[in-house]
Design an enzyme around this catalytic site. Sequence first.
Site, PDB file in Angstrom:
ATOM      1  N   CYS A  10       0.844  -1.192   0.000  1.00 48.36           N
ATOM      2  CA  CYS A  10       0.000   0.000   0.000  1.00 48.36           C
ATOM      3  C   CYS A  10       0.884   1.248   0.000  1.00 48.36           C
ATOM      4  CB  CYS A  10      -0.980   0.009   1.174  1.00 48.36           C
ATOM      5  SG  CYS A  10      -0.242   0.347   2.772  1.00 48.36           S
ATOM      6  N   CYS A  13       3.743   1.676   2.588  1.00 52.67           N
ATOM      7  CA  CYS A  13       4.979   0.905   2.403  1.00 52.67           C
ATOM      8  C   CYS A  13       5.886   1.610   1.398  1.00 52.67           C
ATOM      9  CB  CYS A  13       4.693  -0.502   1.908  1.00 52.67           C
ATOM     10  SG  CYS A  13       3.226  -1.236   2.591  1.00 52.67           S
TER      11      CYS A  13
END
Lengths: 77, 318
Positions: A10, A13
């Site tokens: 996502c 990250c």
Amino acid sequence: MKIKILGMGCKKCTNVYENVKKAVEDLKIDAEIVKITDAAKIAEYIMSTPGVVFDDEVIFEGKVPSVEEIKNELSKL
Amino acid sequence: MFGWLDYVARYVVENILNIGVDTAIGSSIHFFIYDSLKIVILLSIMIFSISYVRSYFPPEKTKKILEKYSGVSGNVMASLLGIVTPFCSCSSVPLFIGFVEAGIPLGVTLSFLITSPIVNEAAFAVLLASFGWKIAMLYIISGVIIGVIGGVIIGKLKMEDQVEEYVYEIRSRARKIRKLTQKERLKFAVDNTKDIVKRVWLYILIGIGIGAIIHGYAPEAILAKYAGPNNPLAVIFATIIAVPLYSNALGTIPIAEALIGKGVGIGTALAFMMATTALSFPEAVLIRKVIKPKLIAAFFGITSIAIVITGYLFNILL
């Protein structure tokens, strides 16, 4: 050294990855940065993503550390 | 508590813009100013306080607490911890694996996974701003009850074989829970508040904008007829429409507030809101990595039915 970024991909990250890259470049450290997206491997280390692992030690979990925070941890090594 | 805000909004509309607050446009602008300020203030205070409490319940600790409970009390605990454990939907997979590995029953794990997204601190803050304590508390209580019931049913269905086999083979490294200092907890809360407010403010303002227009212009009689508490299908429709609207969940609350003012059922609005946060397609895709389609279907099916029932209950009770 090896730095692992743990997360399933996502936006958080990705931000962690960018911050770690910046910190490593700023401090001119010789480090290999790898993204770990495999759920099983992530779960070996942490329960809440994103996470940052230096060699085999969990340094950050469940948050996006700032470049400064990462530098701070890197300089402790 | 917010009387002064009403005064500020009134002052802007009447004295600066020179419009009567009782006209359609005046009442829309008043609604917009009053609601945006109130929601942003409450949102920041609430997220800050809840984040601070959360710093005491990292997932590792939640897992340790849950290992001590069995039976329905495990479901209740899991549901309650679902409110205070900080975790975003991207973490649902590693968290699920961690719970299963610790031997926490599947039903208890699901209680956690159902309540956690339903009861969301930002939604709580916006509800509090829009409807007051009573509704905000009812929202939390029903979120917990939905999680407990959902988890108990899934536990009874004995769906352990619906968890991907590899999950049972994972062994995590033993880690100690890092103790945070007060300063670190406060920093966690401040960071979290900034992060959430930054992510949601635009949706909320758009929501308030639409709400303001509804407030000033929407035809009351038609809305009350189709979405009022007396239309038995309204709750079901609201739940179905909500699922694809995931990312705009918070913006929907001010819209709901304005709609309720126009005669839409409170239960209908709440069901809509819960469904936007609890049933998200991206989460289903993520969670598929650890559980098989049958269990995903049970998870979503039971949660939607529970939300619909809660919606009806609210419509009848309030």
